[in-house]
Motif scaffolding. Structure first.
Motif, short mmCIF file in Angstrom:
data_model
loop_
_atom_site.label_atom_id
_atom_site.label_comp_id
_atom_site.label_asym_id
_atom_site.label_seq_id
_atom_site.Cartn_x
_atom_site.Cartn_y
_atom_site.Cartn_z
N PHE A 43 0.96 -1.10 -0.01
CA PHE A 43 -0.05 0.17 -0.04
C PHE A 43 0.82 1.31 0.11
O PHE A 43 1.90 1.39 0.65
N VAL A 44 0.25 2.24 -0.91
CA VAL A 44 1.21 3.45 -0.81
C VAL A 44 0.40 4.49 -0.20
O VAL A 44 0.73 5.09 0.81
N ILE A 45 -1.08 4.35 -0.24
CA ILE A 45 -1.85 5.09 0.65
C ILE A 45 -3.24 4.22 0.89
O ILE A 45 -3.68 3.46 0.12
N GLU A 46 -3.40 4.15 2.16
CA GLU A 46 -4.83 3.33 2.86
C GLU A 46 -5.61 4.54 3.12
O GLU A 46 -5.36 5.30 3.87
N ASN A 47 -6.87 4.14 2.56
CA ASN A 47 -7.74 5.44 2.79
C ASN A 47 -8.36 5.30 4.30
O ASN A 47 -8.85 6.52 4.61
N GLN A 48 -7.96 4.43 5.22
CA GLN A 48 -8.40 4.58 6.53
C GLN A 48 -7.34 5.24 7.08
O GLN A 48 -7.58 5.44 8.35
N SER A 52 -1.81 12.47 6.68
CA SER A 52 -1.94 13.31 5.55
C SER A 52 -1.04 13.09 4.42
O SER A 52 0.27 12.71 4.72
N TYR A 53 -1.33 12.93 3.35
CA TYR A 53 -0.38 12.60 2.08
C TYR A 53 -0.23 13.90 1.15
O TYR A 53 -0.94 14.76 1.41
N GLY A 54 0.80 13.87 0.40
CA GLY A 54 1.23 14.79 -0.42
C GLY A 54 0.77 14.43 -1.82
O GLY A 54 -0.26 13.69 -1.97
N VAL A 55 1.40 14.89 -2.79
CA VAL A 55 1.24 14.40 -4.08
C VAL A 55 2.47 13.47 -4.62
O VAL A 55 3.64 13.50 -3.90
N GLY A 87 -2.89 11.87 -6.13
CA GLY A 87 -2.89 12.66 -5.05
C GLY A 87 -3.05 14.16 -5.29
O GLY A 87 -3.34 14.78 -4.44
N GLU A 88 -2.75 14.56 -6.59
CA GLU A 88 -3.19 16.02 -6.71
C GLU A 88 -4.31 16.75 -6.54
O GLU A 88 -4.45 17.67 -6.08
N PHE A 89 -5.55 15.69 -6.79
CA PHE A 89 -6.83 16.37 -6.49
C PHE A 89 -6.90 16.56 -4.75
O PHE A 89 -7.66 17.76 -4.40
N GLY A 90 -6.36 15.60 -3.95
CA GLY A 90 -6.56 16.09 -2.67
C GLY A 90 -5.74 17.04 -2.13
O GLY A 90 -6.08 18.04 -1.15
N ALA A 91 -4.55 17.46 -3.04
CA ALA A 91 -3.62 18.63 -2.65
C ALA A 91 -4.19 19.93 -3.00
O ALA A 91 -4.25 20.78 -2.00
N VAL A 92 -5.08 19.88 -3.94
CA VAL A 92 -5.89 20.73 -4.40
C VAL A 92 -7.03 21.36 -3.48
O VAL A 92 -7.25 22.41 -3.05
N SER A 93 -7.66 20.29 -3.30
CA SER A 93 -8.77 20.30 -2.51
C SER A 93 -8.61 20.70 -1.17
O SER A 93 -9.56 20.85 -0.26
N ARG A 94 -7.42 20.20 -0.58
CA ARG A 94 -7.07 20.25 0.85
C ARG A 94 -7.95 19.27 1.41
O ARG A 94 -8.19 19.36 2.88
#
Length: 168
Positions: A43-48, A52-55, A87-94
């Motif tokens: 796993f790179v990212i686990e949704n649970q 906080s992750y970057g891009v 991950g760029e959408f999460g970065a933009v939407s914060r």
């Protein structure tokens, strides 16, 4: 996962995001990244996760982005191959993402903080335009998928109706 302290020959410059971005700026961004090596099926990212992750810049390998739909089932959203980013959408939407990312093959991934990524978008119109085009493409594809889903649903309803009318 392991940190990738020796990144000789590795570069994120092949990403479409960096097309039109001066090489000096790309090199500066790469220096600000944390570089990771992942084995397949990690796993790179686990949704649970509360982390906080970057891009993420996928430099080598393939990943799958998926969303859990129940305790046992997941829906695959997309598979990405290097060079690409996520991950760029999460970065933009914060906002925290709702999907998970797992490697399909061994991967090299560079991670940059959301703040530094947003600075890149502010400083480089070419990168902002790339991201805008990506969003437009996703919206168009969602529209097409919705039309296909509606058409398939209509065909199933018609087949069911015909089967009911023909049954004794």
């Amino acid at each position: 996962m392991s940190n990738c302290s020796e990144r000789k020959g590795l570069s994120a410059s092949g990403l479409e995001l960096f097309a039109g971005v001066p090489a000096g700026i790309v090199a500066h961004i790469e220096e600000q990244c944390t570089w990771h090596r992942f084995d397949a099926h990690e796993f790179v990212i686990e949704n649970q996760s509360k982390r906080s992750y970057g891009v993420f810049f996928l430099v080598e390998g393939e990943v799958e982005i998926f969303k859990p739909i129940s305790n046992r089932e997941c829906m695959s959203l997309v598979k990405l191959s290097a060079p690409d980013c996520f991950g760029e959408f999460g970065a933009v939407s914060r906002e925290m993402g709702s999907a998970s990312v797992r490697t399909l093959t061994p991967c090299v991934i560079a991670e940059i903080s959301s703040e530094r990524f947003l600075s890149l978008l502010n400083a480089c119109p070419a990168a902002s335009l790339y991201l805008f085009k990506k969003v437009v493409s996703l919206i168009k594809n969602l529209g097409e998928e919705s039309i296909h889903h509606h058409s398939a649903h209509h065909a199933l309803e018609t087949a069911h109706r015909n089967a009911v009318l023909r049954s004794p």
